[in-house]
Design an enzyme around this catalytic site. Structure first.
Site, mmCIF file in Angstrom:
data_model
loop_
_atom_site.group_PDB
_atom_site.id
_atom_site.type_symbol
_atom_site.label_atom_id
_atom_site.label_comp_id
_atom_site.label_asym_id
_atom_site.label_seq_id
_atom_site.Cartn_x
_atom_site.Cartn_y
_atom_site.Cartn_z
ATOM 1 C CB CYS A 70 -0.905 0.016 1.229
ATOM 2 S SG CYS A 70 -2.193 -1.254 1.229
ATOM 3 C CD GLU A 72 -2.599 4.362 2.902
ATOM 4 O OE1 GLU A 72 -3.734 4.803 2.707
ATOM 5 O OE2 GLU A 72 -2.150 3.356 2.301
ATOM 6 C CB CYS A 110 -6.622 -1.023 3.621
ATOM 7 S SG CYS A 110 -4.908 -1.420 4.075
ATOM 8 C CB CYS A 113 -2.882 1.479 5.750
ATOM 9 S SG CYS A 113 -1.951 0.696 4.414
#
Length: 148
Positions: A70, A72, A110, A113
């Site tokens: 991801c 982040e 998500c 994260c």
């Protein structure tokens, strides 16, 4: 776009939040490659430290989905490499796919994260989409429970 009702402590975005979204959009636009994985799903994230510094990262799509990363964690890693240890806010933006006729859009971090951001700073605000436009709330209020 996946929108959720805001938690009771959600706030409208102020200029710093809107600028953080713009940093995430710029990172996403810079990194997007329509030829790589046929323009795979691309997200950019920006984190602002408690000192006001901004760091960005982008998602890393992979042929094996589990190997994907991801955006982040990429932004958080950039901040940590620079020595940052307090985080005020995080924003993520989705790049439209090559065959989509739509704009960049704010997406919610998500669950994984959110947990990661909370591990590094429970008071970090996360910017997320709602039916009334992007809002922000402390990451801890966006997690159903924390067992540790």
């Amino acid at each position: 776009m996946d929108v959720q009702p805001p938690p009771s402590d959600a706030e409208l975005l102020t200029d710093p939040g809107q600028r953080l979204v713009e940093h995430a959009r710029e990172a996403t636009e810079t990194a997007f490659d329509p030829e790589h994985f046929h323009g795979a799903h691309m997200v950019g994230a920006a984190v602002r430290t408690t000192d006001g510094d901004v760091f960005t990262g982008v998602s890393q799509p992979a042929g094996v989905g589990r190997a994907s990363v991801c955006a982040e964690p990429s932004a958080l890693s950039a901040a940590r490499i620079a020595g940052a240890d307090g985080f005020a806010a995080s924003a993520a933006v989705r790049h439209p796919l090559p065959d989509e006729d739509r704009e960049f859009e704010v997406v919610s971090a998500c669950g994984v994260c959110r947990e990661l951001l909370c591990d590094y700073d429970e008071s970090c605000a996360v910017i997320f989409p709602t039916t009334d436009g992007p809002r922000k709330a402390p990451v801890e209020s966006l997690l159903p429970t924390r067992h540790w």
